[in-house]
Design an enzyme around this catalytic site. Structure first.
Site, PDB file in Angstrom:
ATOM      1  N   ARG A   1     -10.610 -11.274   1.671  1.00  0.00           N
ATOM      2  CA  ARG A   1     -11.591 -12.279   1.334  1.00  0.00           C
ATOM      3  C   ARG A   1     -10.699 -13.659   1.486  1.00  0.00           C
ATOM      4  NH1 ARG A   1     -11.422  -9.251  -4.512  1.00  0.00           N
ATOM      5  NH2 ARG A   1     -11.269  -7.351  -2.826  1.00  0.00           N
TER       6      ARG A   1
ATOM      7  N   LYS B   1       0.950  -1.376   0.060  1.00  0.00           N
ATOM      8  CA  LYS B   1       0.002  -0.075   0.036  1.00  0.00           C
ATOM      9  C   LYS B   1       0.817   1.181  -0.193  1.00  0.00           C
ATOM     10  CE  LYS B   1      -4.186  -1.692   2.520  1.00  0.00           C
ATOM     11  NZ  LYS B   1      -4.969  -1.549   1.233  1.00  0.00           N
TER      12      LYS B   1
HETATM   13  N1  BES Z   1      -8.279  -3.290   4.130  1.00  0.00           N
HETATM   14  C1  BES Z   1      -8.580  -3.304   2.859  1.00  0.00           C
HETATM   15  C2  BES Z   1      -9.419  -2.330   2.282  1.00  0.00           C
HETATM   16  C3  BES Z   1      -9.683  -0.859   2.776  1.00  0.00           C
HETATM   17  C4  BES Z   1      -9.100   0.061   1.943  1.00  0.00           C
HETATM   18  C5  BES Z   1     -10.610  -0.454   3.715  1.00  0.00           C
HETATM   19  C6  BES Z   1      -9.153   1.255   2.329  1.00  0.00           C
HETATM   20  C7  BES Z   1     -10.641   0.868   4.016  1.00  0.00           C
HETATM   21  C8  BES Z   1      -9.915   1.837   3.214  1.00  0.00           C
HETATM   22  C9  BES Z   1      -8.435  -4.379   1.674  1.00  0.00           C
HETATM   23  O1  BES Z   1      -7.717  -5.433   2.485  1.00  0.00           O
HETATM   24  C10 BES Z   1      -7.820  -4.015   0.666  1.00  0.00           C
HETATM   25  O2  BES Z   1      -6.453  -3.574   0.623  1.00  0.00           O
HETATM   26  N2  BES Z   1      -8.413  -3.826  -0.643  1.00  0.00           N
HETATM   27  C11 BES Z   1      -7.998  -3.664  -2.019  1.00  0.00           C
HETATM   28  C12 BES Z   1      -8.801  -4.808  -2.763  1.00  0.00           C
HETATM   29  C13 BES Z   1      -8.004  -4.432  -4.101  1.00  0.00           C
HETATM   30  C14 BES Z   1      -6.740  -4.842  -4.242  1.00  0.00           C
HETATM   31  C15 BES Z   1      -8.830  -5.146  -5.179  1.00  0.00           C
HETATM   32  C16 BES Z   1      -8.504  -2.348  -2.134  1.00  0.00           C
HETATM   33  O3  BES Z   1      -9.854  -1.848  -1.655  1.00  0.00           O
HETATM   34  O4  BES Z   1      -7.944  -1.594  -2.564  1.00  0.00           O
HETATM   35 MN    MN Z   2      -5.778  -5.094   1.867  1.00  0.00          MN
END
Ligand code: BES
Ligand code: MN
Ligand code: ZN
Length: 496
Positions: free
Chosen positions: A337, A263
């Site tokens: 997931r 991230k």
């Molecule tokens: N924990 C995150 C989701 C999230 C991101 C919640 C920002 C709140 C704020 C999750 O694990 C994630 O990183 N999801 C990705 C999925 C993507 C790679 C398909 C996302 O939402 O960017």
């Molecule tokens: Mn994530």
């Protein structure tokens, strides 16, 4: 904070000693010859209070009133939303004077949702996180009295609201703790601590047991972390053993770096909140243990970190889930997931009446619904309606999104049964479509709380949502043998 429900009319309220008396003033009524009614009448006459909710006036040591400060807070027609914002604003306005004892007086008629809204708003506005401060400055509020003309009929709504506060605050505490004070092991210990409540049992599995179960997807996420994973199985038994339970599954990523699909640095600290689904399950059990409803509930929490390391999973890796389905991990940041799919498969063994997973799953859900409503997905209309209604009743709202099979197209891959990501479009829905593959044996709902579980910015912190929604839903399952949600669990499932 200690909450009390007390019979109080305007006349008695004037003699009630308190640092602050918050009077919830309806658009009309609350007339009389007493001091409080006179204050209301004077403010109305001067046009200083209006009949719309939101307006407030503060008086210091008004004559003939025992409280040090009196806040007149307009609530318009007195609906729950107005009560909530009136109490939030009043507690905010009083903060500088550090009140210890506060009385919230319903000057107009009170109903169950209004009383709950007042209790939860008072708790929300005075909540302070202190665990990792060296010189904690906790809230000064010790006692909050809710004054109502005829409290007898509202006693059970009040008790539920107070239990909800305890559940929400438990969820907030664990949500707010930083990753190094909320490891999978510590989160599991928090779950275990709930066994001091009657009818609550807890079992905690470690890496060996999880490997023996064949949870290849969950193990894959955890393998990049020095912290060992935990799988928590909580049980609340309030009904006969044979009664099919409601199963709650909470995402427990105690920190989400994204893994190799790292991230960006900005705001990455907020990924300590990635276990808020798990925290909401703990909060629900905290409330159940207090309320002792006649239902059975199972809580499942897969907990681990998502880290970037020599042993971490790589984009393109294929893993085998407990269900036997193989998964190509195209993005290691779509880890929620992966841990949830194994927990959902594990849920089968309880022959559940319904399974609800709660997860900070996608940034896409934040884009879709913002911080107001959680995303709701379900394969069962009656279950979806029951959850939606519980959200409305508890002011912890959600909104249903679709599960058309066309949304699953992007999850197809040559290298495994399913990929863990599709394109950017409809990201909250494609994530739900991935989960749906593991839920064919029971009625299922998914709450994406990525936008609602915490607040960013100056007021950064966990909200404790969706504990109110879930507890309200579960209380409605008591003796619901003939209710629509139960009936639908027994009929053939709809797939969209
Ligand atoms: N924990 C995150 C989701 C999230 C991101 C919640 C920002 C709140 C704020 C999750 O694990 C994630 O990183 N999801 C990705 C999925 C993507 C790679 C398909 C996302 O939402 O960017
Ligand atoms: Mn994530
Ligand atoms: Zn995550």
């Amino acid at each position: 904070m200690d909450f009390q429900l007390k019979p109080l009319g305007l006349v008695q309220a004037a003699t009630e000693k308190a640092d602050a008396l918050v009077v919830l003033v309806p658009a009309t009524g609350a007339d009389g010859k007493d001091r409080i009614a006179a204050l209301i009448a004077a403010a109305r006459k001067a046009g200083d209070l209006g009949d719309k909710p939101g307006k407030q006036l503060v008086a210091y040591r008004p004559e003939g009133i025992a409280a040090t400060r009196v806040v007149l807070s307009a609530v318009g027609q007195g609906d729950a939303v107005a009560v909530r914002s009136a109490v939030l604003a009043a507690v905010q306005a009083l903060k500088g004077s550090a009140p210890k004892r506060m009385v919230i007086l319903f000057a107009g008629p009170a109903d169950a949702v209004g009383v709950s809204a007042a209790v939860s708003a008072a708790a929300d506005a005075s909540y302070v996180y202190t665990t990792t401060k060296s010189k904690p400055e906790p809230s000064t509020l010790r006692q909050c009295v809710v004054g109502i003309d005829k409290p007898a009929t509202l006693k059970s709504a009040f008790d539920t609201a107070v239990a909800l506060v305890h559940g929400v605050e438990f969820a907030k505490e664990w949500g707010n703790r930083p990753g190094n004070h909320c490891t999978p092991t510590q989160l599991a210990e928090a779950a275990r601590s709930l066994t001091r409540l009657p009818r609550v049992k807890c079992e905690v599995l470690g890496p060996k047991e999880v490997a023996a179960l064949g949870m290849g997807a969950f193990l894959a996420v955890a393998q990049g972390s020095a912290e060992p994973l935990r799988f928590v199985v909580l049980r609340y038994q309030g009904a006969a053993k044979g009664v099919a339970p409601q199963v709650l599954v909470g995402k427990g990523i105690t920190f989400d770096t994204g893994g190799v699909s790292l991230k960006p640095a900005a705001e990455m600290d907020e990924m300590k909140f990635d276990m808020c689904g798990a925290a909401s399950v703990l909060g629900v059990f905290r409330a159940l243990g207090e309320l002792q409803p006649a239902i059975n509930v199972v809580g499942l929490i897969p907990a681990c970190e998502n880290m970037n390391d020599g042993r971490a999973i790589k984009p393109g890796d294929v893993v085998t889930s407990m269900s036997g389905q193989t998964i190509e991990i195209l993005n290691t940041d779509a880890e929620g997931r992966l841990i949830l799919c194994d927990a959902l498969d594990y849920a089968k063994r309880f022959s559940p009446e319904a399974v609800i997973d709660i997860a900070t799953l996608t940034g896409a859900c934040v884009i879709a619904l913002g911080g107001v409503r959680s995303g709701l997905f379900s394969t069962d209309d009656a279950l979806a309606e029951a959850l939606h209604a519980a959200g409305e009743a508890s002011l912890d709202r959600c909104w249903r999104l679709p599960l058309d099979d066309e949304y699953a197209e992007g999850l197809k891959t040559q290298f495994a049964d399913v990929a863990n990501v599709a394109g950017r479009a409809g990201g909250a829905i494609t994530a739900a479509k991935f989960l749906q593959r593991f839920t064919s044996e029971f009625p299922w709902a998914h709450l994406d709380i990525a936008g609602t579980a915490w607040k960013s910015g100056a007021a950064k912190g966990s909200t404790g949502r969706p504990v109110p929604l879930l507890v309200t839903y579960l209380l409605g399952r008591q003796g619901a043998a003939a209710s629509p949600a139960t009936a639908s669990g027994k009929r053939a499932r709809k797939t969209a």
